[in-house]
Design a protein around this motif. Structure first.
Motif, PDB file in Angstrom:
ATOM      1  N   ALA A 130      14.645   1.453  -8.606  1.00 31.72           N
ATOM      2  CA  ALA A 130      13.775   2.429  -7.931  1.00 31.72           C
ATOM      3  C   ALA A 130      12.799   1.721  -7.004  1.00 31.72           C
ATOM      4  CB  ALA A 130      13.023   3.264  -8.978  1.00 31.72           C
ATOM      5  N   VAL A 131      12.223   0.618  -7.487  1.00 32.27           N
ATOM      6  CA  VAL A 131      11.251  -0.112  -6.662  1.00 32.27           C
ATOM      7  C   VAL A 131      11.963  -0.754  -5.469  1.00 32.27           C
ATOM      8  CG1 VAL A 131       9.674  -2.092  -6.650  1.00 32.27           C
ATOM      9  CG2 VAL A 131       9.666  -0.498  -8.589  1.00 32.27           C
ATOM     10  N   THR A 132      13.128  -1.331  -5.723  1.00 36.48           N
ATOM     11  CA  THR A 132      13.893  -1.974  -4.647  1.00 36.48           C
ATOM     12  C   THR A 132      14.247  -0.964  -3.559  1.00 36.48           C
ATOM     13  OG1 THR A 132      14.826  -3.517  -6.242  1.00 36.48           O
ATOM     14  CG2 THR A 132      15.976  -3.315  -4.148  1.00 36.48           C
ATOM     15  N   ASP A 133      14.769   0.185  -3.975  1.00 33.45           N
ATOM     16  CA  ASP A 133      15.152   1.215  -3.000  1.00 33.45           C
ATOM     17  C   ASP A 133      13.947   1.669  -2.194  1.00 33.45           C
ATOM     18  OD1 ASP A 133      17.665   1.003  -3.974  1.00 33.45           O
ATOM     19  OD2 ASP A 133      17.665   2.912  -5.083  1.00 33.45           O
ATOM     20  N   LEU A 173     -11.735   3.999 -11.267  1.00 33.61           N
ATOM     21  CA  LEU A 173     -10.422   3.804 -11.895  1.00 33.61           C
ATOM     22  C   LEU A 173      -9.353   4.577 -11.123  1.00 33.61           C
ATOM     23  CD1 LEU A 173     -11.251   3.957 -15.721  1.00 33.61           C
ATOM     24  CD2 LEU A 173     -11.254   1.989 -14.180  1.00 33.61           C
ATOM     25  N   ALA A 174      -8.204   3.954 -10.950  1.00 37.99           N
ATOM     26  CA  ALA A 174      -7.108   4.545 -10.170  1.00 37.99           C
ATOM     27  C   ALA A 174      -6.216   5.414 -11.049  1.00 37.99           C
ATOM     28  CB  ALA A 174      -6.285   3.424  -9.530  1.00 37.99           C
ATOM     29  N   GLY A 175      -5.461   6.287 -10.393  1.00 36.26           N
ATOM     30  CA  GLY A 175      -4.471   7.107 -11.084  1.00 36.26           C
ATOM     31  C   GLY A 175      -5.040   8.428 -11.548  1.00 36.26           C
ATOM     32  N   ASN A 176      -4.210   9.172 -12.275  1.00 34.98           N
ATOM     33  CA  ASN A 176      -4.658  10.467 -12.778  1.00 34.98           C
ATOM     34  C   ASN A 176      -4.054  10.739 -14.147  1.00 34.98           C
ATOM     35  OD1 ASN A 176      -1.984  11.644 -12.380  1.00 34.98           O
ATOM     36  ND2 ASN A 176      -2.459  11.476 -10.207  1.00 34.98           N
ATOM     37  N   GLY A 177      -4.562  11.761 -14.795  1.00 34.48           N
ATOM     38  CA  GLY A 177      -4.142  12.051 -16.167  1.00 34.48           C
ATOM     39  C   GLY A 177      -4.998  11.260 -17.145  1.00 34.48           C
ATOM     40  N   ALA A 236       0.830  -1.216   0.000  1.00 39.14           N
ATOM     41  CA  ALA A 236       0.000   0.000   0.000  1.00 39.14           C
ATOM     42  C   ALA A 236       0.862   1.264   0.000  1.00 39.14           C
ATOM     43  CB  ALA A 236      -0.943  -0.005   1.194  1.00 39.14           C
ATOM     44  N   SER A 237       2.065   1.165   0.599  1.00 42.63           N
ATOM     45  CA  SER A 237       2.908   2.367   0.704  1.00 42.63           C
ATOM     46  C   SER A 237       3.381   2.854  -0.668  1.00 42.63           C
ATOM     47  CB  SER A 237       4.124   2.080   1.609  1.00 42.63           C
ATOM     48  OG  SER A 237       5.061   1.241   0.950  1.00 42.63           O
ATOM     49  N   ARG A 239       3.759   6.266  -6.195  1.00 41.17           N
ATOM     50  CA  ARG A 239       4.543   7.385  -5.664  1.00 41.17           C
ATOM     51  C   ARG A 239       5.971   6.932  -5.381  1.00 41.17           C
ATOM     52  NH1 ARG A 239       5.222   8.067  -0.228  1.00 41.17           N
ATOM     53  NH2 ARG A 239       4.480   6.384   1.092  1.00 41.17           N
ATOM     54  N   ILE A 240       6.580   6.287  -6.380  1.00 40.37           N
ATOM     55  CA  ILE A 240       7.937   5.765  -6.218  1.00 40.37           C
ATOM     56  C   ILE A 240       8.920   6.661  -6.970  1.00 40.37           C
ATOM     57  CG2 ILE A 240       9.450   3.802  -6.680  1.00 40.37           C
ATOM     58  CD1 ILE A 240       6.974   2.017  -6.420  1.00 40.37           C
ATOM     59  N   PRO A 241       9.782   7.384  -6.236  1.00 38.19           N
ATOM     60  CA  PRO A 241      10.734   8.261  -6.934  1.00 38.19           C
ATOM     61  C   PRO A 241      11.628   7.441  -7.864  1.00 38.19           C
ATOM     62  CG  PRO A 241      10.776   8.646  -4.554  1.00 38.19           C
ATOM     63  CD  PRO A 241       9.947   7.417  -4.779  1.00 38.19           C
TER      64      PRO A 241
END
Ligand SMILES: [Zn+2]
Length: 455
Positions: free
Chosen positions: A341-344, A284-288, A240-241, A250-252
């Protein structure tokens, strides 16, 4: 040499169209299901048939058996060329001659291996994917005939539906035979039978496994429940994070972008909901734009989760768990970078200091076309002329792994992804079909593209 305009090409294509439909019908009857063995006699017959058809339109064609990475014999590939002028540009035409299996013929309204015309569509396995691609190349080369002004190379693959295991070594071994300025991959499709499209981007695909550990052994939930959260709950918090409240990631470092080549028309929400079968209350999730969310922004799905089944579960706090994430990456992002990025992010967000270990499984690159390349502009103009309406670019949320590989091996080549499919084509499903009017316009389009590339 004659400068060929659209009217002249259209009348040539009209005159030849019965032959093209016959070619496609004969191709459907060959049952070239690669899942039944890429080295089988049926695949050899299919390759021989395609090579013969290419010879009929002036291509010097041959069948070559590839080698798998482990050295065993691979697929029957068809390669060919037609050289007109050493100084003219060279175009590689790609399609594949293998087709998807038919696990249940009773799910079809017609015999899947007898091409059947109903209401302007030709039904049959492989009629669209990718017999349609072969038909487009054949029809375009026939229409241009002796007026062809570019050099053509042809590669009709025999194992695309199997994930192209020998594709890279085969291409690398035949680098000279495939080297070209422009590559036309006729294995995708149009917005609809009436509205043409270039396929502008493909997302990459990479998987990671995530292990979450809280305890070194299982303990009783009555005795320790409270201060000790079970590994499944901690994993759920960790998953969820990754999301903002609106359901966007929201993954930099995980990149996303806008539709490549601009968005002429967004996807229709009702259509997407209907195709996916969402429950009525689901938002529906997300934006744009919906197109950006499906084509050019990343997405993450939990595709496996090691938890105890409900049946037979008991009062125990699970000490550790593993789940697998499928990450669809933005077309331009290197998958290894997305994995990092996902791992970090996951290791930095371990809830309550749980041990989180991430291991990368595999990584397939996405692809995006160059919207400013002359070949792209020429192709869009050709579509407009042939179909009589402005093209609508479309991306693909999924991957076609060999396209980024082609682009990697031939970085200078401009790749155009076209094709005969439309939303009614049912490629890979029962009742696969191709629109015959769109096929005709696709042939005219490809002939016009080849004509424009000469100038
Ligand atoms: Zn295909």
């Amino acid at each position: 040499m004659v400068a060929l305009n659209q009217d002249e090409l259209r009348s040539r294509v009209e005159d030849d169209f019965d032959r093209v439909v016959e070619l496609l019908s004969d191709k459907v009857a060959l049952k070239s299901v690669s899942a039944q063995g890429i080295t089988g006699a049926h695949m050899r017959r299919s390759a021989d048939f395609v090579a013969d058809e290419l010879r009929k339109v002036g291509v010097q064609a041959k069948v070559v058996q590839s080698s798998n990475p482990d050295g065993t014999p691979g697929a029957f590939e068809v390669i060919g060329s037609k050289t007109v002028d050493d100084h003219a540009p060279t175009v590689l035409l790609y399609a594949h001659h293998d087709v998807q299996p038919v696990p249940d013929a009773s799910a079809w309204d017609t015999d899947p291996f007898v091409a059947t015309e109903v209401d302007g569509r030709l039904y049959g396995r492989g009629s669209a994917d990718d017999g349609g691609g072969i038909a487009i190349h054949s029809g375009a080369l026939h229409a241009l005939g002796g007026d062809l002004k570019v050099n053509v190379k042809v590669f009709i693959e025999g194992e695309e539906e199997m994930g192209s295991p020998s594709f890279i070594p085969f291409i690398e071994a035949h680098r000279e035979e495939f080297a070209s300025d422009v590559i036309i991959v006729a294995d995708s499709g149009n917005w609809s039978a009436q509205i043409p499209s270039l396929t502008t981007s493909l997302r990459g695909n990479t998987d990671v496994d995530v292990n979450v550990k809280v305890l070194d052994h299982p303990v009783h939930s009555g005795q320790f429940g409270g201060p000790i959260l079970d590994a499944n709950t901690v994993a759920a918090m960790l998953i969820a994070s990754m999301y903002a409240d609106d359901g966007s990631l929201r993954i930099p470092g995980l990149l996303g972008g806008d539709p490549v080549g601009g968005l002429q028309r967004d996807l229709d929400e009702a259509g997407v909901r209907g195709d996916a079968g969402t429950v009525g209350s689901y938002r529906l999730a997300g934006n744009g734009s919906l197109a950006s969310r499906l084509w050019t922004k990343p997405s993450i799905s939990v595709i496996g989760f090691d938890a105890h089944p409900v049946e037979g579960s008991f009062n125990v706090i699970s000490p550790e768990t593993t789940f697998r994430l499928s990450i669809r990456t933005a077309p331009q992002q290197r998958p290894e970078e997305a994995q990092r990025a996902v791992t970090d992010f996951l290791t930095a967000h371990a809830p309550f200091g749980a041990e989180v270990k991430v291991s990368a499984i595999d990584a397939g690159m996405g692809w995006s076309m160059d919207p400013d390349a002359p070949a792209t502009k020429g192709a869009l103009a050709a579509m407009q002329e042939a179909f009589g309406v402005a093209p609508v670019n479309k991306g693909e949320g999924g991957s076609i792994p060999f396209i980024p590989e082609l682009q990697r091996i031939f970085p200078q080549a401009q790749v155009l992804v076209t094709g005969p499919e439309d939303p009614k084509a049912n490629a890979h499903s029962p009742n696969e079909s191709i629109s015959l009017s769109a096929l005709k316009n696709n042939i005219i389009t490809e002939a016009l593209i080849l004509e424009k590339l000469a100038h």
